[in-house]
Scaffold this active site. Structure first.
Site, PDB file in Angstrom:
ATOM      1  N   CYS A  84       0.880  -1.077  -0.192  1.00 22.71           N
ATOM      2  CA  CYS A  84       0.110   0.175   0.027  1.00 22.71           C
ATOM      3  C   CYS A  84       0.723   1.468   0.199  1.00 22.71           C
ATOM      4  O   CYS A  84       1.826   1.417   0.741  1.00 22.71           O
ATOM      5  CB  CYS A  84      -1.018   0.144   1.126  1.00 22.71           C
ATOM      6  SG  CYS A  84      -2.015   1.374   1.212  1.00 22.71           S
ATOM      7  N   ASN A 186       0.217  -8.089 -11.221  1.00 24.70           N
ATOM      8  CA  ASN A 186      -0.807  -7.077 -10.784  1.00 24.70           C
ATOM      9  C   ASN A 186      -0.303  -5.629 -11.422  1.00 24.70           C
ATOM     10  O   ASN A 186       0.611  -5.387 -11.291  1.00 24.70           O
ATOM     11  CB  ASN A 186      -1.073  -6.890  -9.285  1.00 24.70           C
ATOM     12  CG  ASN A 186      -2.178  -5.765  -8.960  1.00 24.70           C
ATOM     13  OD1 ASN A 186      -1.701  -4.938  -8.084  1.00 24.70           O
ATOM     14  ND2 ASN A 186      -3.046  -5.605  -9.461  1.00 24.70           N
ATOM     15  N   GLY A 187      -1.380  -4.985 -11.909  1.00 25.05           N
ATOM     16  CA  GLY A 187      -1.071  -3.661 -12.395  1.00 25.05           C
ATOM     17  C   GLY A 187      -1.613  -3.496 -13.848  1.00 25.05           C
ATOM     18  O   GLY A 187      -0.865  -4.024 -14.744  1.00 25.05           O
ATOM     19  N   ASP A 188      -2.320  -2.647 -13.967  1.00 29.99           N
ATOM     20  CA  ASP A 188      -3.040  -2.338 -15.325  1.00 29.99           C
ATOM     21  C   ASP A 188      -3.878  -3.115 -16.256  1.00 29.99           C
ATOM     22  O   ASP A 188      -4.088  -3.100 -17.444  1.00 29.99           O
ATOM     23  CB  ASP A 188      -1.854  -1.911 -16.529  1.00 29.99           C
ATOM     24  CG  ASP A 188      -1.240  -0.535 -15.929  1.00 29.99           C
ATOM     25  OD1 ASP A 188      -1.595   0.158 -14.827  1.00 29.99           O
ATOM     26  OD2 ASP A 188      -0.033  -0.201 -16.289  1.00 29.99           O
TER      27      ASP A 188
END
Length: 326
Positions: A84, A186-188
């Protein structure tokens, strides 16, 4: 995703194809203090399994104690958030802040692994900034202390959610012969095309989807169908969208109470109704009404007004995909 991946949201994601879900992240300090909001986040239900509870913190003892508390509600796994990037978490030495001290990350992880009978997984980022991308070392050392899987967001903490996610370091972790645990990217990922391209290009064991599912839980079944067949499912109709909104709304009120349930649903309407022309007036009503029956009436009006409207498939920017994969 704090204030997003609660039981009502998870219910609509599960019914639309999500395979594994996580709770909102929970403060280890909050659990120990018996904070009401933190304790409520432990609520999980059999119809959403397999489900993991995600915790965060920067103190070994607090993380160990919170792991024992999580054990009591019997999730399928326990996940540690070391990714985070938001200031209020990082300023407490938790989340992505731990990427600046891998020794501390290892100690925190070991404390959790040793305090629970559950499988422990970790979600993290590439590093603190471009000058300190350390995910290769992180993966090896966390595997050595007993985690069972690692999810990697392809950005540094300093990037927040800006720019394109870089999956090359994720692929390097997956290709490392020392790494035996599953690696999730993870991501996009916001379309079936990207899911297929990234899965094939980077060889990950699975893909984690976050922001793209907000207001569009259909993305899970769309991706799974595309991976199986190479074909697209048709976009959800207005009737299907309204049915999911109502399911989400009613579960939200049931779980959180009338006022909180209605208020927290307001963040979702824009995404659920994205693409509808001249929707502003209806949306304004949805975010100002305070009674479930009145919201249902507005949703029925939307259904009738847009009956037969054909939604366009989500647009995929192939140029950005090529850039991200380069």
């Amino acid at each position: 995703m704090e204030d997003v991946s609660d039981p009502p949201f998870r219910a609509v994601c599960k019914s639309n194809g999500a395979d594994l879900m996580y709770t909102e992240f929970i403060s280890s300090e909050g659990l120990i203090r018996d904070a009401i909001k933190s304790r409520q986040k432990l609520d999980i239900f059999d119809n959403e399994r397999p489900v993991g509870i995600q915790i965060f913190g920067g103190d070994e003892e607090a993380m160990a104690l919170s792991a024992r508390i999580v054990d009591t509600v019997n999730p399928d796994l326990l996940d540690i958030n070391f990714g985070c990037p938001v200031k209020k978490v990082v300023s407490k030495g938790a989340g992505a802040a731990v990427l600046k001290d891998i020794d501390l990350m290892v100690r925190l992880t070991k404390a959790v692994v040793n305090s629970t009978s559950l499988p422990v997984t970790v979600k993290t980022r590439l590093g603190w900034d471009d000058a300190s991308i350390n995910i290769g070392e992180v993966a090896e050392r966390l595997q050595d202390v007993g985690i069972k899987a690692l999810a990697i967001h392809g950005r540094t903490r300093c990037q927040l959610y800006k720019g394109s996610a870089n999956w090359d370091p994720i692929a390097s972790v997956k290709e490392n012969p020392r790494i035996q645990i599953p690696i999730f990217g993870n991501g996009d990922i916001d379309s079936p095309e990207k899911a297929l391209l990234y899965k094939n290009r980077y060889g990950v064991d699975g893909i984690m989807i976050g922001r793209a599912a907000i207001g569009y839980p259909w993305i899970f079944n769309e991706i799974k169908h595309f991976l199986r067949t190479g074909e697209h499912l048709p976009p959800p109709t207005i009737q299907q969208r309204v049915e999911v909104i109502q399911k989400h709304l009613h579960r939200s009120v049931e779980w959180k109470g009338l006022k909180a349930g209605i208020n927290e649903m307001r963040r979702h309407y824009t995404n659920y109704l994205r693409g509808l022309p001249n929707i502003k007036e209806y949306r304004l009503k949805l975010v100002t009404i305070s009674e479930v029956e009145e919201i249902d009436d507005v949703l029925e009006q939307i259904t009738n007004s847009y009956d037969g409207y054909e939604f366009k498939p989500r647009q995929v920017d192939m140029d950005s995909m090529a850039y991200s994969c380069g």
